[in-house]
Design an enzyme around this catalytic site. Sequence first.
Site, PDB file in Angstrom:
ATOM      1  N   ASP A  57       0.844  -1.194   0.000  1.00 34.56           N
ATOM      2  CA  ASP A  57       0.000   0.000   0.000  1.00 34.56           C
ATOM      3  C   ASP A  57       0.880   1.246   0.000  1.00 34.56           C
ATOM      4  O   ASP A  57       1.966   1.239  -0.580  1.00 34.56           O
ATOM      5  CB  ASP A  57      -0.913  -0.051   1.230  1.00 34.56           C
ATOM      6  CG  ASP A  57      -2.283   0.551   0.986  1.00 34.56           C
ATOM      7  OD1 ASP A  57      -2.361   1.792   0.973  1.00 34.56           O
ATOM      8  OD2 ASP A  57      -3.268  -0.200   0.816  1.00 34.56           O
ATOM      9  N   SER A  94     -11.200  -0.898  -1.293  1.00 33.87           N
ATOM     10  CA  SER A  94      -9.913  -0.921  -0.581  1.00 33.87           C
ATOM     11  C   SER A  94     -10.076  -1.424   0.843  1.00 33.87           C
ATOM     12  O   SER A  94      -9.129  -1.977   1.419  1.00 33.87           O
ATOM     13  CB  SER A  94      -9.301   0.483  -0.535  1.00 33.87           C
ATOM     14  OG  SER A  94      -8.629   0.814  -1.720  1.00 33.87           O
ATOM     15  N   HIS A 129      -3.644   5.781   3.804  1.00 38.54           N
ATOM     16  CA  HIS A 129      -4.387   4.647   3.241  1.00 38.54           C
ATOM     17  C   HIS A 129      -3.816   3.323   3.737  1.00 38.54           C
ATOM     18  O   HIS A 129      -4.558   2.427   4.169  1.00 38.54           O
ATOM     19  CB  HIS A 129      -4.329   4.726   1.714  1.00 38.54           C
ATOM     20  CG  HIS A 129      -5.254   3.803   0.984  1.00 38.54           C
ATOM     21  ND1 HIS A 129      -4.972   2.469   0.796  1.00 38.54           N
ATOM     22  CD2 HIS A 129      -6.457   4.024   0.374  1.00 38.54           C
ATOM     23  CE1 HIS A 129      -5.958   1.909   0.097  1.00 38.54           C
ATOM     24  NE2 HIS A 129      -6.870   2.828  -0.166  1.00 38.54           N
TER      25      HIS A 129
END
Length: 451
Positions: A187, A402, A230
């Site tokens: 990520d 996600s 994220h």
Amino acid sequence: MNLTDAPLGYAFEGDYPESYGSELLRLRTIVAQQVVRLADTRPSAEGRLLGVLIGRRSSDRERAQIEVALRRDGAPSLLARGELLISAKDLAAVGALVQDYGDRTVGDHVRLRRFAAGRVELDRVIDDCAVHNIAAHPNYIASMAAVGKGVGGPENAPWLGDFANYRIPNAPSDGGPGPRPPVAVIDTGVEETMRGDHWLGKVTRTPENLDLLDVLPRGGDGFLDYEAGHGTFVAGVVQRVAPSADIRVYRAADTDGFATDDDIAAAIVQAHRDGAEIINLSLGGKTLDDQPPLLMQQAVETVHAEAGRDSKGRFNKVIVAAAGNYGDRGIVWPAALDGVEAVAGLTAYLSPASWSSYGAVRFSTVGEGIRSVYPEGAESPLFDPEPDTFGPNAAAVWSGTSFAAPQIAGAVARISAEQNVSPRDAVDLLDARGKSVVGFGKAMRILQGIG
């Protein structure tokens, strides 16, 4: 967790209760706004955001520059501008064609780069290489938000509490008798700060896997970048589902949420060779011709070739990927690769989410209003009309596939530990307890989400 006689789709019912108190109404409004933004497919909205994101990185020539190419269906495909991938063994044979390009070796391939080269020149080089029976490929870019969707990003949510006190009702306090299969989260990286509430406290930090949070435009601007946090959020989802999981974070994407084919592929192979048994990829993109990105495909093939198959002929390693937020049946990579378990998104009421990609999907779970940990910092008014400021030990709610994918990765890790089975056996147990939904694979609730 009831993997024997729970209603299909509800094997985890009651395991992850949520309590938002007086904040629930506010959060429902926020999640409704996130969902509207996820479903917004207008080219104008997408184009404006991409223009901003492309401009922010233009002064940093060490970073891949983004070129937008429209597919036949009008959907955008992202490529690294002026970049090609070619086998290292073939480079000498076509050296004259690419003599003006800089190069970097990536495994057994070379990444060629010349920023001034436009699509016409690159297509010519690809065609000229083909005349010599040599394949040259674009270096595609995957994103964390299906290009421009999800504007506004995460929003403040009530604290999750201290991880030291976090328990799953009726689950073994030690996580179970089985081994802890390492889970790799590929990520944006993980926040450097060790949280005072101990979430992600055992995740190793190195200079190579840190989420730098604020580096764009070059040098930073005092705000969190577009997809900063994220990776931390995704890793937190895994830990919420499987508190005893051995989580390892790899940085393949930058803080605006873009990752090149070669960087993703390198992270996949590295995670595998470091011993990861479950790999989560909360990223994706479309290619111009619906053919898989070269190096991602080769990386997945390498993982499965080196890890082998079990006695039932199944791949030993489990790779999980977000199906995408495009709201159609279009092919999204790496989710569509052979040997990858694609995960689509559901509403909090377990109905198919209108914004989720679907089709060749193995699993689906709630992707709206997922709560997890988030780093400290302030959002940019450039991306959020009502920017939030996140304090120490922050939590946020966020929506998208996600955040569905790491629930499946975490569930596989948890089942492996509690049932003392391999990750591949855990995938099959999970599959057996899901409810079949056309285009959405086996649907189930793990985290509650907000609806």
